[in-house]
Enzyme design. Structure first.
Site, PDB file in Angstrom:
ATOM      1  N   GLU A  71       0.816  -1.215   0.000  1.00 47.46           N
ATOM      2  CA  GLU A  71       0.000   0.000   0.000  1.00 47.46           C
ATOM      3  C   GLU A  71       0.855   1.273   0.000  1.00 47.46           C
ATOM      4  O   GLU A  71       0.577   2.230   0.711  1.00 47.46           O
ATOM      5  CB  GLU A  71      -0.943  -0.003   1.203  1.00 47.46           C
ATOM      6  CG  GLU A  71      -1.923  -1.145   1.170  1.00 47.46           C
ATOM      7  CD  GLU A  71      -2.874  -1.158   2.346  1.00 47.46           C
ATOM      8  OE1 GLU A  71      -4.054  -1.431   2.134  1.00 47.46           O
ATOM      9  OE2 GLU A  71      -2.431  -0.894   3.475  1.00 47.46           O
TER      10      GLU A  71
ATOM     11  N   ASP B 175      -8.320  -9.635   4.161  1.00 48.05           N
ATOM     12  CA  ASP B 175      -8.150  -8.424   4.969  1.00 48.05           C
ATOM     13  C   ASP B 175      -9.202  -8.310   6.066  1.00 48.05           C
ATOM     14  O   ASP B 175     -10.127  -7.504   5.957  1.00 48.05           O
ATOM     15  CB  ASP B 175      -8.208  -7.185   4.063  1.00 48.05           C
ATOM     16  CG  ASP B 175      -7.787  -5.911   4.782  1.00 48.05           C
ATOM     17  OD1 ASP B 175      -7.313  -5.998   5.923  1.00 48.05           O
ATOM     18  OD2 ASP B 175      -7.942  -4.826   4.203  1.00 48.05           O
TER      19      ASP B 175
ATOM     20  N   GLU C  36     -13.028  -2.799  11.914  1.00 47.48           N
ATOM     21  CA  GLU C  36     -13.006  -2.068  10.652  1.00 47.48           C
ATOM     22  C   GLU C  36     -14.053  -2.571   9.674  1.00 47.48           C
ATOM     23  O   GLU C  36     -14.748  -1.787   9.020  1.00 47.48           O
ATOM     24  CB  GLU C  36     -11.613  -2.173  10.027  1.00 47.48           C
ATOM     25  CG  GLU C  36     -11.494  -1.517   8.671  1.00 47.48           C
ATOM     26  CD  GLU C  36     -10.116  -1.707   8.050  1.00 47.48           C
ATOM     27  OE1 GLU C  36      -9.948  -1.298   6.891  1.00 47.48           O
ATOM     28  OE2 GLU C  36      -9.214  -2.258   8.720  1.00 47.48           O
TER      29      GLU C  36
END
Length: 738
Positions: free
Chosen positions: A305, A399, A427
């Site tokens: 990322e 993820d 999240e």
């Protein structure tokens, strides 16, 4: 004057009736109100004998006295020698009685294990809480307090408890400006501006809470690292926190940005094999350890990322990790090297991905399945890492989704210690507006059998080092902690912090037992309260999976903030940032084919695991769409067609949340009003979010299936365009995917 007094009395009375705001977590010791039990405990405990003068032992004695005096409603004197029914605290180093006890058996307590034993010393009844080291005594004290909190008998104790995993660490994704990436409970508790001069009481209470559940490390900073934390100005601030945490057995760690030698060191390269770079990191470690002698080491996110890493210099992850390992080795430090990586080649090959091209890209994307990337990059490096390197692997291959199969890396790298990475902060699980008890999810992964060394080669045995005989072991949890008064935003978010710590210490504990403990320690021991609340907790994660990502759907959250559904999103910067990449819905069916005829990601698992998930007709429905593109009208092994089962699951999730609401609302007389109202209001939000998820996802998927909703289905009250129009530009926790 009378008016002033009257006003004061009103204000004072309000303070007196104020409920519990959640700050005390599970350490809010409560008076025992059961006369028989109170009598038994009071007769069994007369005082405390603490042998030793260390800060840790003093904390253990003070914590035990605080808890007992509140719960037993009497003064607990300190004694010099054991008296009848006294509690003796200490180690072999400072107590002959304890030395004799520990030498009498091959206990193998290590540095952190403890023993709690009813024992006679010179014919005097004594409860001994002992360990080889003072930190073990502190852990034993918290375990003993838990017995009282949960109303357990203490007449004949014989407890030996040793942690199964050595490094039990919280990862804080906290930035130096106090924002928290993927944090939903306020800003960071670390106030870097006032450190080192001001030590907030919250730092001490944070250490107490972690020690009470056996967490022994904390990474203070975000994996998307800032090099400034390695400068002298910040290292003295880190030292201040380390000094607070040390007596509680907690080491501090920092995230190291790979490009730090360039950013703060004045070098022109960060090449891990460059002599100047190697020298710079060795000097930096020498500096850190001169300030913080027990510094734990570095957590590194590299080549993922946009974060810099060794691949930018044509080097491998092993080259990068080993450079840090060599710099830390003289001081006993470790490297936690994250295996969450993006293969840059995927972006180059698929930069032409545009909205509306889902069907055309199915085969192209399948050949570059993100599911496979961590395995493809790290499996060839097995055995190349130094002994003080732990490769930190997320529980699943994508993820932190509501449900994932275990990562194929577990069991695939027998020559390398692997460290688990769970996400405690929610999240992708509704964030802090959602009650989702995560212990069942953690257990689902830990108990999974990799078959890497025959049947019984569980993920837990991989990460504790026993399967492949590794000397170091580790487990990390991405913290859900912020400066909200109750620490975690949602009161029940505390249970996930608690569950992580308890499972990190002993992964064999059942999720139900941990829930029972937490309820009793946090609320009360009233079975009329415990039983329904435990049912809520144990049903909650499955409910979230059902109304968000049933049957193996995954990563269909809205872009960037990940708050709410966005299965239609297809215009993000690269293919694997788009939900359409993961569900692959078309007129035929839905799901990602990862069998031999698709991306063949399933081949990364042992043959026994492939057999579990490889057959579309036999695959567990929980993982079906992870591994198969299933026709809408195909009857699956639940007995329904895929479309009907999808509708059923989404509806079931909503129904479960409504049941949770009803059950909690009926408990208003069993808990203080403040906490009851807090949870009640959040469950109201969760119900609306569950409906939102169900309606928007099914309306969208219906555009592909072209099939009607089953009879009795609660019809959406808005159309798809409404849900697609919703925007949340200021949702908390925005800051990139981790």
């Amino acid at each position: 004057m009378r008016k002033s007094i009257f006003t004061f009395l009103i204000l004072f009375s309000c303070i007196l009736v104020k409920g519990d705001d959640g700050y005390k977590l599970w350490l809010g010791y409560q008076k025992l109100n059961e006369p028989v039990l109170l009598k038994q405990y009071n007769e069994a405990i007369s005082g405390i004998v603490a042998k030793g003068q260390s800060a840790t032992l003093k904390i253990a004695e003070d914590e035990l006295r605080l808890a007992l005096e509140i719960m037993l409603q009497k003064k607990i004197p300190g004694l010099n020698i054991p008296a009848n029914n006294a509690i003796l605290l200490g180690t072999p180093e400072n107590s002959n009685e304890i030395r004799k006890l520990l030498l009498s058996g091959d206990l193998k307590l290590g540095n952190e294990g403890f023993i709690i034993k009813s024992h006679k010393i010179n014919n005097i009844n004594t409860i001994i809480i002992a360990a080889n080291k003072d930190i073990g005594v502190l852990y034993g004290v918290f375990a003993f307090i838990q017995l009282i909190q949960t109303h357990q008998p203490i007449g004949k104790l014989s407890i030996i408890n040793v942690p199964k995993i050595k490094n039990r660490v919280l990862n804080h994704w906290d930035n130096l400006n106090r924002s928290v990436e993927r944090g939903y409970a306020g800003i960071s508790i670390w106030n870097w501006h006032t450190l080192p001069g001001y030590i907030d009481q919250r730092y001490i209470d944070y250490a107490r809470a972690n020690a009470s559940i056996g967490i022994n490390g904390t990474v203070l900073t975000n994996v998307n690292a800032n090099s400034q934390v390695l400068t002298p100005a910040y290292l003295v601030k880190v030292k201040a926190l380390a000094d607070v945490f040390r007596p509680y057995g907690i080491k501090v760690y920092l995230t190291a940005k790979f490009s730090a030698p360039i950013e703060i060191g004045g070098l022109k390269t960060a090449d891990p094999l460059n002599d100047d770079v190697i020298r710079w990191w060795k000097n930096k470690c020498r500096e850190i350890y001169s300030i913080i002698p027990d510094f734990g080491g570095f957590l590194v996110k590299a080549n993922s990322e946009g974060q810099p890493g060794p691949q930018g210099y044509g080097k491998t992850h092993a080259d990068g990790a080993n450079m840090f390992a060599d710099a830390l080795q003289p001081y006993g430090g470790i490297v936690m090297w994250r295996a969450f990586v993006y293969d840059v080649r995927v972006q180059k090959e698929e930069e032409h991905f545009t909205e509306g091209s889902v069907g055309a890209h199915t085969q192209t994307i399948a050949s570059n399945d993100r599911f496979k990337q961590a395995y493809n990059e790290f499996k060839p490096l097995d055995g190349q890492f130094k002994k003080n390197v732990l490769v930190q692997v997320k529980n699943g291959p994508i993820d932190f989704q509501p449900r994932e199969p275990f990562s194929p890396l577990f069991g695939a790298m027998p020559k390398t210690p692997l460290m688990m990475e769970f996400q405690i902060t929610q999240e992708y699980l509704g964030q802090s507006t959602t009650l989702a008890y995560l212990a069942p999810m953690f257990k689902e992964c830990l108990d999974s059998d990799t078959y890497s060394n025959g049947k019984g080669s569980t993920v837990a045995k991989v990460i504790d080092g026993t399967l492949d005989e590794h000397a170091i072991s580790g487990i990390a949890g991405v913290a859900n902690i912020g400066n909200d008064r109750n620490w975690t935003g949602h009161l029940f978010g505390q249970a996930n912090w608690y569950a992580f710590g308890r499972l990190a210490w002993n992964y064999d504990l059942p999720a139900e037992a941990i829930a029972d403990e937490w309820i009793r320690r946090t609320f009360n021991n009233n079975n009329h309260f415990i039983k329904p609340v435990k049912k809520i907790m144990l049903a909650s994660r499955a409910a979230v999976v059902n109304y968000m990502t049933p049957l193996g759907l995954n990563h269909i959250m809205a872009t960037s903030h990940h708050y709410g559904p966005g299965p239609w999103v297809s215009n993000a910067g690269r293919a694997d940032w788009n939900p359409v990449y993961y569900h692959k819905a078309d007129s035929v069916g839905i799901g990602f084919n990862r069998t031999e005829s698709g991306s063949n990601a399933l081949a990364q698992y042992a043959p026994e695991v492939q057999q579990q998930w490889g057959n579309i007709n036999a695959c567990d429905y929980k993982y079906l769409l992870w591994f198969h593109h299933v026709p809408w009208n195909q009857k699956i092994n639940t007995g329904r067609t895929l479309w009907d089962e999808l509708c059923y699951r989404y509806n079931s999730g909503v129904d479960t949340v409504r049941w949770m609401q009803h059950t909690w609302n009926a408990l208003d007389k069993q808990v203080d009003r403040e906490r009851h109202q807090h949870v009640k209001m959040l469950l109201g939000i969760q119900e609306q979010e569950a409906i939102w998820w169900r309606n928007s996802c099914l309306l969208y998927f219906q555009t592909f299936s072209q099939m009607p909703f089953p009879p009795g289905f609660e019809k959406p009250d808005k159309d798809l365009s409404y849900y697609q129009s919703l925007k949340f530009p200021f949702a908390p926790g925005i800051g990139g995917n981790l």
